[in-house]
Design an enzyme around this catalytic site. Structure first.
Site, PDB file in Angstrom:
ATOM      1  N   ASP A   8       0.815  -1.219   0.000  1.00  0.00           N
ATOM      2  CA  ASP A   8       0.000   0.000   0.000  1.00  0.00           C
ATOM      3  C   ASP A   8       0.846   1.265   0.000  1.00  0.00           C
ATOM      4  O   ASP A   8       0.315   2.365  -0.143  1.00  0.00           O
ATOM      5  CB  ASP A   8      -0.977   0.003   1.173  1.00  0.00           C
ATOM      6  CG  ASP A   8      -0.318  -0.230   2.526  1.00  0.00           C
ATOM      7  OD1 ASP A   8       0.637  -1.022   2.591  1.00  0.00           O
ATOM      8  OD2 ASP A   8      -0.765   0.368   3.527  1.00  0.00           O
ATOM      9  N   HIS A   9       2.165   1.109   0.136  1.00  0.00           N
ATOM     10  CA  HIS A   9       3.065   2.255   0.113  1.00  0.00           C
ATOM     11  C   HIS A   9       4.013   2.259  -1.086  1.00  0.00           C
ATOM     12  O   HIS A   9       4.787   3.203  -1.245  1.00  0.00           O
ATOM     13  CB  HIS A   9       3.900   2.293   1.401  1.00  0.00           C
ATOM     14  CG  HIS A   9       3.076   2.470   2.632  1.00  0.00           C
ATOM     15  ND1 HIS A   9       2.924   3.680   3.273  1.00  0.00           N
ATOM     16  CD2 HIS A   9       2.328   1.576   3.325  1.00  0.00           C
ATOM     17  CE1 HIS A   9       2.131   3.530   4.324  1.00  0.00           C
ATOM     18  NE2 HIS A   9       1.755   2.253   4.374  1.00  0.00           N
TER      19      HIS A   9
END
Length: 301
Positions: A67-68
């Site tokens: 998610d990063h």
């Protein structure tokens, strides 16, 4: 005119929702753009927010959870497709070099832009320009993670009453700023230190020394608050912060504007993050982030 603002491209944590994209944050700092944690879908969010590949000068990744970082592949290929005319530097944990390599070359494309790889292996300054110093601090997460802090050099603020008292006026005001002394009057006699502005970006982490060091004295702090306070044990177990923890850090650090982000899909009422942050004692300006929001860096005091 210089622009200093945080453009929020995504605010979800591990799982995106109908209303929240995976992470993505662009800091506009005068003529530069620093992209933090481009998660999946960042390229499309940039389009929606009016952010072009040409706006990017640096990419900073805190850690290599999807998610990063899954948006790196698309962003890097877009940089090359658009033939960005200036070099771009990428910062990320050195321990994740193999992940960066895979994402940079996830598919075939024509490389047209030089991307300088500048991995991070320890706390400290990683870049210095005329407009800012960029530094990192280690955070506490199940995988190696670093937060980022940008600090503008201190300047000086001219004081009209002292200028008048010393008879400094007209062209001599500029001269004393350039030369430091005019007719025996020093710059220190007619001015005071103007602290440089500070921004910090703190993602997935438990409370640790790095969080406090990054937040200290910030004008604008973007920080994760994945969980609400009643789920503090989950936060500890998974290496995250609660809204109350993030707010207490900001209050103790003297943060002027706090931006809470990176929310778990389990919560549907963002107002509760604000309520808990205020209950924890934070008294400054507070924003519960949502996708495509623009948050200006506070004006100088």
């Amino acid at each position: 005119m210089s622009v200093r603002e945080l453009v929020i491209l995504g605010t979800a944590s591990q799982v995106p929702t109908r209303h929240r994209n995976h992470n993505g944050y662009l800091l506009r700092w005068d003529g530069e753009g620093i992209l933090f944690d481009p998660g999946e879908g960042t390229q499309r969010q940039m389009l929606r927010a009016g952010v072009a590949a040409h706006d990017l000068n640096r990419i900073c990744v805190t850690h290599f959870h999807g998610d990063h970082s899954l948006g790196l592949a698309g962003v890097i290929q877009r940089i090359n497709l658009d033939r960005v005319p200036h070099p771009i530097t990428a910062h990320y944990p050195r321990s994740g070099q193999h992940f960066f390599d895979r994402l940079r070359y996830a598919t075939a494309y024509r490389e047209t832009v030089g991307i300088t790889e500048s991995p991070v292996a320890a706390d400290g300054v990683i870049a210095t320009t005329g407009n800012y110093t960029l530094e990192t601090r280690r955070l506490s997460h199940p995988v190696e993670s670093y937060g980022y802090r940008l600090t503008e050099p201190d300047g000086r603020r001219m004081l009209p009453d002292r200028l008048a008292a010393h008879g400094i006026k007209g062209p001599d005001v500029g001269r004393i700023q350039r030369e430091g002394v005019v007719d025996g009057v020093s710059l220190e006699d007619v001015s005071e230190v103007r602290p440089g502005q500070r921004f910090a970006f703190v993602m997935d982490t438990r409370l640790c020394d790095g969080v406090h060091a990054l937040a200290e004295g910030c004008d604008l702090l973007a920080i994760e608050s994945t969980f609400l306070d009643e789920d503090e044990q989950l936060a500890v177990d998974h290496g995250h912060l609660t809204a109350g923890q993030a707010a207490r850090v900001a209050q103790e650090a003297g943060v002027r504007h706090l931006v809470l982000t990176h929310f778990s899909q389990r919560y549907s009422e963002p107002e509760e993050f604000e309520r808990q942050a205020r209950a924890a004692g934070f008294e400054g300006e507070l924003t519960v982030a949502h996708d495509l929001l623009r948050v200006p860096v506070p004006k100088r005091l």
